[in-house]
Motif scaffolding. Structure first.
Motif, short mmCIF file in Angstrom:
data_model
loop_
_atom_site.label_atom_id
_atom_site.label_comp_id
_atom_site.label_asym_id
_atom_site.label_seq_id
_atom_site.Cartn_x
_atom_site.Cartn_y
_atom_site.Cartn_z
N ASP A 28 0.83 -1.22 0.00
CA ASP A 28 0.00 0.00 0.00
C ASP A 28 0.86 1.26 0.00
O ASP A 28 0.57 2.23 -0.71
CB ASP A 28 -0.95 0.01 1.20
CG ASP A 28 -2.04 -1.04 1.09
OD1 ASP A 28 -2.38 -1.43 -0.06
OD2 ASP A 28 -2.56 -1.47 2.13
N VAL A 31 2.43 1.70 -3.46
CA VAL A 31 1.44 2.20 -4.42
C VAL A 31 1.24 3.69 -4.23
O VAL A 31 1.24 4.46 -5.20
CB VAL A 31 0.10 1.44 -4.28
CG1 VAL A 31 -1.03 2.15 -5.02
CG2 VAL A 31 0.25 0.00 -4.76
N ILE A 41 -1.65 3.45 -12.15
CA ILE A 41 -1.80 2.01 -11.97
C ILE A 41 -3.16 1.61 -12.51
O ILE A 41 -4.18 2.22 -12.19
CB ILE A 41 -1.69 1.62 -10.48
CG1 ILE A 41 -0.29 1.95 -9.97
CG2 ILE A 41 -2.02 0.15 -10.28
CD1 ILE A 41 -0.07 1.67 -8.52
#
Length: 109
Positions: A28, A31, A41
């Motif tokens: 997480d 990202v 993404i």
């Protein structure tokens, strides 16, 4: 030798080092860092439909044939990281052809 294989890159660049797990971000966090840096993404999506999805007996048969003819995923992995990769190609084609050959839906290649 495939210059994109991690072991080959490591040998050629000598830049691969063991990292302290504390400096590696979670998925997480990674990202969010990537998005914050301007990256994009694509959300996960399905790709195609397995024609054997509703036929447990045929899925087991495909897995059995795959195991007998190709071996385990460890064999494929070792072949890829060795710089060869032909077993991966063979495995993909075998899986696809086996699916077509045992499918009750009469698929055409």
């Amino acid at each position: 030798i495939n210059s994109k294989v991690p072991n080959v890159v490591a040998q050629r660049t000598s830049q691969v080092r063991v990292l302290d797990p504390e400096v590696v971000p979670s998925v997480d966090e990674a990202v969010q860092m990537y998005l914050h840096a301007g990256g994009t993404i694509t959300p996960e999506s399905t790709f195609g439909v397995d024609p054997l999805a509703n036929y447990d007996n045929l899925i087991r048969r495909r897995e059995q044939l795959f195991s007998q003819n190709i071996g385990s995923s460890i064999n494929i992995f070792n072949n890829v990281i060795s710089g060869d990769g032909t077993l991966m190609e063979t495995a993909i084609l075998f899986f696809l052809n086996t699916t077509v050959n045992i499918s009750p839906l009469g698929l055409a290649v």
